[in-house]
Scaffold this active site. Structure first.
Site, PDB file in Angstrom:
ATOM      1  N   GLY A 241       0.819  -1.198   0.000  1.00 33.13           N
ATOM      2  CA  GLY A 241       0.000   0.000   0.000  1.00 33.13           C
ATOM      3  C   GLY A 241       0.852   1.246   0.000  1.00 33.13           C
ATOM      4  O   GLY A 241       2.026   1.224  -0.392  1.00 33.13           O
ATOM      5  N   SER A 242       0.290   2.316   0.472  1.00 30.87           N
ATOM      6  CA  SER A 242       0.972   3.602   0.420  1.00 30.87           C
ATOM      7  C   SER A 242       2.101   3.689   1.437  1.00 30.87           C
ATOM      8  O   SER A 242       2.076   3.025   2.485  1.00 30.87           O
ATOM      9  CB  SER A 242      -0.026   4.738   0.672  1.00 30.87           C
ATOM     10  OG  SER A 242      -0.415   4.769   2.035  1.00 30.87           O
ATOM     11  N   THR A 243       3.063   4.539   1.133  1.00 30.14           N
ATOM     12  CA  THR A 243       4.186   4.739   2.039  1.00 30.14           C
ATOM     13  C   THR A 243       3.727   5.326   3.363  1.00 30.14           C
ATOM     14  O   THR A 243       4.223   4.937   4.429  1.00 30.14           O
ATOM     15  CB  THR A 243       5.234   5.649   1.383  1.00 30.14           C
ATOM     16  OG1 THR A 243       5.758   4.988   0.231  1.00 30.14           O
ATOM     17  CG2 THR A 243       6.379   5.957   2.332  1.00 30.14           C
ATOM     18  N   GLY A 246       2.282   2.615   5.408  1.00 30.76           N
ATOM     19  CA  GLY A 246       3.373   1.709   5.767  1.00 30.76           C
ATOM     20  C   GLY A 246       4.211   2.240   6.906  1.00 30.76           C
ATOM     21  O   GLY A 246       4.656   1.477   7.781  1.00 30.76           O
ATOM     22  N   GLU A 263       5.771  -3.498   0.835  1.00 33.41           N
ATOM     23  CA  GLU A 263       5.873  -3.106  -0.575  1.00 33.41           C
ATOM     24  C   GLU A 263       5.036  -1.844  -0.715  1.00 33.41           C
ATOM     25  O   GLU A 263       3.808  -1.876  -0.674  1.00 33.41           O
ATOM     26  CB  GLU A 263       5.350  -4.226  -1.476  1.00 33.41           C
ATOM     27  CG  GLU A 263       5.800  -4.052  -2.912  1.00 33.41           C
ATOM     28  CD  GLU A 263       4.663  -3.683  -3.837  1.00 33.41           C
ATOM     29  OE1 GLU A 263       4.637  -2.490  -4.227  1.00 33.41           O
ATOM     30  OE2 GLU A 263       3.844  -4.529  -4.150  1.00 33.41           O
ATOM     31  N   CYS A 297       2.282   0.386  -8.695  1.00 41.10           N
ATOM     32  CA  CYS A 297       3.430   1.109  -8.138  1.00 41.10           C
ATOM     33  C   CYS A 297       4.688   0.927  -8.976  1.00 41.10           C
ATOM     34  O   CYS A 297       5.672   1.636  -8.782  1.00 41.10           O
ATOM     35  CB  CYS A 297       3.682   0.666  -6.704  1.00 41.10           C
ATOM     36  SG  CYS A 297       3.791  -1.122  -6.527  1.00 41.10           S
TER      37      CYS A 297
END
Length: 492
Positions: A241-243, A246, A263, A297
């Site tokens: 998912g998104s940073t 994360g 990831e 991504c």
């Protein structure tokens, strides 16, 4: 079980959700696909506890038994592939070819791959070591063995951009290594993950495996995801998912010393040198950055093009995009379907407008495709005359938008531009000089580099540098990611 009656899967039972249900919306039609369950925090923790209870027996099963379960699950998914693809398409807005070939088919392939993976050796003999006599005892020879052991209970938090392949890439290798799993699907398209759970439940039951090996709990509330991470029975979190999300997960994992596989976002740079095959570069970049409406991504969304071929590249890419049909993902010939939601469409459109304000030239796209009056569609967009300091170049848009940045110098300038990013998932290099392409690839701060291709080798390690993630999976690397190393030493 009808989608409208969907329940949670906890400890081998289909359980009514404490929080009721919410609507899952078809991004192409804006109609309701079904009702997904909203778990409570207590139910998520109960699912983790069920996985903990099942871990002792599942981790001790023979590799051949785990392989048989995964293989049987793959057979069941393959048997129902047509129905599953229809559901995946309705939930995610994927084109028919993508839903069949890149979602369900890839999930089946991954379960088959890790059925074989369960049989891979987990022991690595190490060279013996000769020790001199000392305070710790007499001299002698010590043998050693490195053994990969399962981590324990793994929370798998999956992304909306592939409701079959993404969870399969987590669940299958985790189970192959002897872990038990708690799966928290993306709220936008969770129904497919419950169908995967049905196949696994049938395979596990046929094999006589006690319940709790696989659990699926979902919902829209932030508390659901938080509970899946902070549950005391969870040993590891695997997240795609998104940073930003994360980072929050990593903070919680750090407090509990939980293992992580992350990831996260990407802003892939595609370096196009003056000697590049422009047709190849345009086809690769053009196809990939609009694949699944740009919601991947790994897309090359930053094209760094040498000034000598810059105008030709922009012209060719403009022409290429003109052949990509945008519209109903169920219609023959459609290449670009909708993005996942109205909110995400608005976000992508706001970035295009931001690009205009920053000074970029909108060569293609920039407006909603006509005459589509329903669905969350974004036209493939090409932003030219960009500079590396623009937000549209630096931030992940996660939509069908590519920014083209010219450079005038040599490979040093190209590498500097590519590496001037918070992200580092996959970059690309196009050049007729293969030696230079490999030399440049080694200097790029990215987890993967494609040289004159956007293709992937599905045995190669996958993951990112910098804010694009932590750890590696795919192929045998996924088996390593879901295992702990134990050393065993003995006197020779």
């Amino acid at each position: 079980m009808r989608a409208a009656d969907q329940r949670l899967f906890i400890g081998g039972e289909w359980v009514a959700p404490d929080g009721g249900h919410y609507e899952v919306i078809d991004p192409a039609t804006e109609e309701t696909v079904g009702l997904a369950p909203e778990a409570s925090r207590d139910q998520v923790h109960a699912a983790a506890a069920a996985a903990r209870e099942a871990f002792t027996s599942w981790s001790r099963t023979a590799p051949e038994e785990r392989a048989a379960v995964l293989s049987r699950a793959a057979d069941l998914m393959h048997r129902n592939a047509g129905r599953y693809a229809e559901l995946a398409q309705a939930e995610s807005g994927a084109t028919t070819a993508t839903a069949r070939g890149m979602q369900v088919a890839v999930a089946v392939a991954r379960f088959r791959r890790y059925a074989k993976g369960a049989l891979e050796p987990v022991e690595t003999p190490l060279p013996p070591q000769i020790n001199e006599a000392g305070p710790m005892g007499r001299g002698g020879v010590l043998g050693a063995l490195a053994v990969r052991q399962p981590v324990g209970v793994v929370t798998c938090i999956t992304s909306y951009n592939n409701p079959w392949a993404n969870p399969a890439g987590k669940v299958a290798p985790a189970l192959a290594m002897g872990n038990t799993v708690l799966v928290k699907p993306a709220p936008q398209d969770p129904l497919s993950v419950y169908r995967m759970a049905e196949a696994l439940d049938e395979a596990l039951t046929e094999a006589g495996i006690p319940p709790g090996v696989v659990n699926v709990v979902g919902g829209t509330a932030v508390a659901v995801g938080e509970a899946a991470v902070d549950a005391p029975d969870v040993d590891m979190v695997s997240f795609t998912g998104s940073t930003a999300v994360g980072q929050r997960i990593a903070e919680v994992c750090g407090r509990g010393m939980k293992r992580q596989l992350m990831e996260l976002g990407g802003k892939g740079a595609a370096i196009v040198f003056g000697d590049a095959d422009l047709d190849s570069a345009v086809a690769g970049i053009g196809t990939t950055y609009v694949f699944y409406s740009g919601q991947i991504c790994t897309a090359p969304t930053r094209a760094l093009v040498h000034r000598s071929v810059y105008d030709a590249f922009v012209a060719k890419l403009t022409a290429y995009l003109g052949f990509l049909k945008v519209g109903d993902p169920r219609a023959r010939g459609t290449v670009v379907g909708p993005v996942i939601s109205g909110a995400h469409r608005d976000r992508v459109e706001s970035y295009v407008e931001l690009g205009r304000k920053e000074g970029a030239t909108v060569v293609v796209g920039g407006e909603r495709p006509a005459p589509l009056d329903k669905g969350f569609y974004v036209a493939p967009t090409l932003l030219a005359d960009c500079t590396n300091d623009m937000r549209v170049v630096r931030e992940e848009i996660f939509g069908p938008v590519v920014a083209v940045v010219p450079f005038d110098g040599d490979e040093d300038e190209a590498v500097a531009l590519a590496n001037d990013s918070d992200y580092g998932l996959i970059d690309y290099v196009w050049s007729a000089d293969v030696a230079r392409a490999f030399r440049v690839a080694r200097r790029l701060r990215a987890g993967g580099v494609g040289i004159n291709t956007v293709g992937r080798n599905m045995e190669a390690p996958f993951g990112g540098f910098k804010r694009s993630g932590v750890g590696r999976d795919v192929g045998s690397y996924a088996l390593h990611a879901y295992s702990e190393l134990q050393s065993i030493v003995w006197p020779g």
